[in-house]
Write an enzyme that holds these catalytic residues in place. Structure first.
Site, short mmCIF file in Angstrom:
data_model
loop_
_atom_site.label_atom_id
_atom_site.label_comp_id
_atom_site.label_asym_id
_atom_site.label_seq_id
_atom_site.Cartn_x
_atom_site.Cartn_y
_atom_site.Cartn_z
N GLU A 101 0.34 5.85 -5.36
CA GLU A 101 -0.77 6.77 -5.05
C GLU A 101 -0.24 8.02 -4.34
O GLU A 101 -0.62 9.14 -4.68
CB GLU A 101 -1.80 6.06 -4.15
CG GLU A 101 -2.64 5.03 -4.86
CD GLU A 101 -3.39 4.10 -3.92
OE1 GLU A 101 -3.91 3.08 -4.41
OE2 GLU A 101 -3.46 4.37 -2.71
N TYR A 146 0.79 -4.35 -3.23
CA TYR A 146 -0.10 -3.37 -2.60
C TYR A 146 0.67 -2.17 -2.02
O TYR A 146 0.33 -1.03 -2.31
CB TYR A 146 -1.02 -4.02 -1.55
CG TYR A 146 -1.82 -2.98 -0.81
CD1 TYR A 146 -2.83 -2.28 -1.47
CD2 TYR A 146 -1.50 -2.61 0.49
CE1 TYR A 146 -3.53 -1.28 -0.83
CE2 TYR A 146 -2.19 -1.61 1.14
CZ TYR A 146 -3.21 -0.95 0.48
OH TYR A 146 -3.88 0.07 1.10
#
Length: 229
Positions: free
Chosen positions: A158, A151
């Site tokens: 991102e 994650y």
């Protein structure tokens, strides 16, 4: 001592079908990416978004339903971490990647999609089996452990995607608007994205904390024995 509730059975069936659809979508993207990379190597990167972008967008749009599931109480997950994860993907996918063709062919987009889909294939497989009351220990461990390193990596990807897109937003002026009177000040979109980077990292710290507590709750020795019996 089991009471049969038609409503809960219907909801469970609905959630199972939802997980199945998401599993099929993400599995298709995941295998497609791997096969394309094995066949074409680095050349596959340039048109990855072109080949899988539509299914990716459909899966991410569909995931908005998960917020609804939590709100109406058929999914017992925590609302805020789920909301953060879904919104960050929607923003990065639809606002950043989808609007800038130049960004779509970058390596980081491939890495990002790979991480998202790897996490989701495991998560939806675990969810489907859990709906049927099947708890397979290695899969349970994988589901709650894999996301802890992956994650943060996906958030870095991102953030990197947003940084790569900034020059294009600056030169094309996409989404930069001048508000009408009485506000009469311009909104410069690259600044909005830079502020969002801060939100992304604050959100990440909160979600990682939540992932650790979920892992402790599901992988505590007592819980595994209870689920097995």
């Amino acid at each position: 001592h089991y009471h049969f509730h038609p409503h809960s059975f219907t909801m469970n069936t609905y959630l199972f079908v939802y997980d199945l659809i998401q599993f099929c979508g993400h599995s298709w993207i995941f295998t497609n990416m791997i096969i394309r990379f094995m066949s074409f190597g680095k050349d596959s990167v340039a048109d990855t978004f072109y080949s899988i972008g539509l299914v990716m967008r459909l899966c991410q749009l569909l995931s908005v339903l998960e917020i609804l599931h939590i709100l109406i109480g058929i999914d017992k997950s925590c609302l805020f971490p789920r909301f953060l994860q879904i919104t960050e993907r929607i923003i990065v996918l639809f606002v950043v990647i989808n609007s800038q063709e130049e960004v779509q062919g970058k390596y980081v987009v491939c890495v990002l999609f790979f991480l998202w889909n790897l996490l989701d294939v495991v998560r939806y497989t675990y969810n489907m089996l859990a709906r049927m009351g099947i708890y397979y220990l290695p899969l349970t461990w994988l589901n709650f452990s894999l996301c802890i390193p992956l994650y943060p990596l996906s958030v870095l990807a991102e953030a990197f995607t947003i940084c790569v897109s900034l020059p294009y937003f600056e030169s094309f002026g996409t989404y930069s608007i001048k508000l009408p009177f009485p506000f009469a000040f311009p909104i410069y979109f690259p600044y909005v994205l830079k502020m969002y980077l801060l939100v992304l990292f604050i959100g990440m710290c909160f979600i990682i904390q939540n992932l650790f507590s979920e892992k402790a709750a599901h992988l505590g020795t007592g819980n595994i024995k209870k689920k097995r019996s």
